[in-house]
Design an enzyme around this catalytic site. Structure first.
Site, PDB file in Angstrom:
ATOM      1  N   SER A   1      -1.171   5.835  -2.930  1.00 23.55           N
ATOM      2  CA  SER A   1      -0.387   4.818  -3.627  1.00 23.55           C
ATOM      3  C   SER A   1      -1.327   3.692  -4.018  1.00 23.55           C
ATOM      4  O   SER A   1      -2.415   3.536  -3.435  1.00 23.55           O
ATOM      5  CB  SER A   1       0.731   4.282  -2.723  1.00 23.55           C
ATOM      6  OG  SER A   1       1.337   3.132  -3.294  1.00 23.55           O
TER       7      SER A   1
ATOM      8  N   TYR B   1       4.261   1.939   5.633  1.00 27.62           N
ATOM      9  CA  TYR B   1       3.890   2.597   4.383  1.00 27.62           C
ATOM     10  C   TYR B   1       2.461   2.259   3.955  1.00 27.62           C
ATOM     11  O   TYR B   1       1.647   3.167   3.699  1.00 27.62           O
ATOM     12  CB  TYR B   1       4.872   2.225   3.277  1.00 27.62           C
ATOM     13  CG  TYR B   1       4.626   2.974   1.977  1.00 27.62           C
ATOM     14  CD1 TYR B   1       5.066   4.289   1.838  1.00 27.62           C
ATOM     15  CD2 TYR B   1       3.967   2.376   0.914  1.00 27.62           C
ATOM     16  CE1 TYR B   1       4.842   4.993   0.656  1.00 27.62           C
ATOM     17  CE2 TYR B   1       3.738   3.072  -0.260  1.00 27.62           C
ATOM     18  CZ  TYR B   1       4.171   4.373  -0.384  1.00 27.62           C
ATOM     19  OH  TYR B   1       3.937   5.068  -1.554  1.00 27.62           O
TER      20      TYR B   1
END
Length: 360
Positions: free
Chosen positions: A206, A218
């Site tokens: 990401s 995350y």
């Protein structure tokens, strides 16, 4: 010619300029300065030419595709929805033999209905060692001596997302088990098959593997994916295996579903201790709730092809890139921001954040 003033002769301006050894006046022609300017112009022209040749060569190399794609097997995790689902359908149209790993039987059935008979599905929970072992045995039986050409580690989760102080160790482990530990275990399990085919490993990270924007597991998991991918790429290079990293920006997928994210934030706030609630205040929660709602609506792109096209290129190009950035926000905002001084990045990322009740 001289103009006279009394007994003194004063030379004219033209004679001053033409006289040897005299100091030049402002605006006079200077051969040395002109030569320096020409050298600078030539230097920039050479640099532009070199950059042009570099990008032309890269464009030519990246257009070259791998042969016999119809004989190559690709395993994709997280195919129930989002990038994995679209990539599976995209590669199936391209003629590759797709092995789509889904978390649920419902997701697998829907994908089979939307694709050709070449595509096959398997149920895989990347947090379960037994599930990974069973899926690996199934993949080995499918590919046989050909080996596995491509592994796309796409399965991921994002929730819970909140200030770190609102969370527990279990909240972090929940995300890390899927995004990082599960990714590593799947990779190690099928790696012998990838090495046999001298194939590809593509890990979906990401843009938040470069910049941390919010608390929770995350961002740490994606930083871990970046580190694991870098070490794996260097280790597998002698075996002819290529490793690429996909760094998407914000996209409209199941992970950015507004309702799920807002409900998770509310649950975490209600669960927080009285000390945490007093420290942040109700106004902070209300503002964070509105801020998340606004960003999930405005910043998430619906064009998932910006990512899946990059993933397809990483699997089918003879010379794939080491890193791919999917989305205009990733390419023109987050990546440039990641190279700026930390103080600048901190200000840009937090300037719209609400202020806690007990802030200084």
């Amino acid at each position: 010619m001289f103009f006279t003033m009394g007994r003194f002769a004063v030379p004219s301006q033209s004679e001053v300029n033409s006289s040897p050894g005299t100091r030049r006046t402002r605006g006079s022609w200077n051969p040395r300065q002109e030569e320096t300017s020409l050298q600078l112009v030539r230097m920039w022209l050479y640099l532009a030419a070199l950059l042009g040749l570099y990008y032309l060569r890269r464009w030519y190399r990246e257009r070259q595709t791998v042969e016999n794609l119809q004989d190559k097997y690709v395993l994709i995790t997280g195919c129930d929805s989002g990038f994995g689902n679209l990539l599976a359908r995209q590669l199936d149209v391209r003629g590759l033999r797709v092995l789509a790993a889904c978390l649920t039987e419902k997701g697998a059935e829907q994908l089979r209905k939307a694709t050709s008979e070449r595509l096959q599905t398997v149920i895989l929970d990347v947090t379960s060692t037994d599930s990974i072992a069973a899926a690996t045995a199934w993949v080995k039986a499918q590919v046989g001596d050909r080996g596995l050409w491509g592994l796309v580690n796409n399965a991921g989760t994002v929730l819970p997302v909140a200030p770190n102080e609102w969370l527990t160790k279990a909240d972090f482990v929940k995300v890390l088990d899927v995004n990082l530990i599960g990714l590593i275990e799947v990779t190690l399990s099928v790696l012998p098959l990838v090495k046999r085919a001298r194939g590809r490993v593509v890990n979906v990270s990401s843009i938040l593997g470069r910049l941390v924007f919010y608390g929770g597991g995350y961002c740490p998991s994606k930083y871990g994916v970046e580190a694991f991918s870098d070490s794996l790429r260097r280790e597998l290079h002698p075996f002819g295996v290529k490793v690429s990293i996909m760094e998407p920006g914000y996209f409209r997928t199941a992970m950015t579903d507004m309702q799920r994210n807002l409900e998770s934030l509310e649950q975490l706030w209600h669960r927080a201790s009285p000390e945490v609630k007093a420290s942040y205040g109700q106004h902070y929660f209300n503002s964070s709730h509105r801020y998340m709602q606004k960003n999930l609506i405005e910043k998430c792109s619906p064009n998932l092809y910006l990512v899946t096209d990059c993933l397809e290129h990483a699997l089918t190009a003879r010379h794939p890139r080491t890193r791919y950035s999917g989305g205009w926000d990733a390419q023109f905002f987050f990546i440039p921001l990641s190279y700026l001084p930390t103080a600048v990045a901190d200000w840009v990322l937090t300037r719209d954040w609400p202020s806690p009740a007990q802030a200084m």
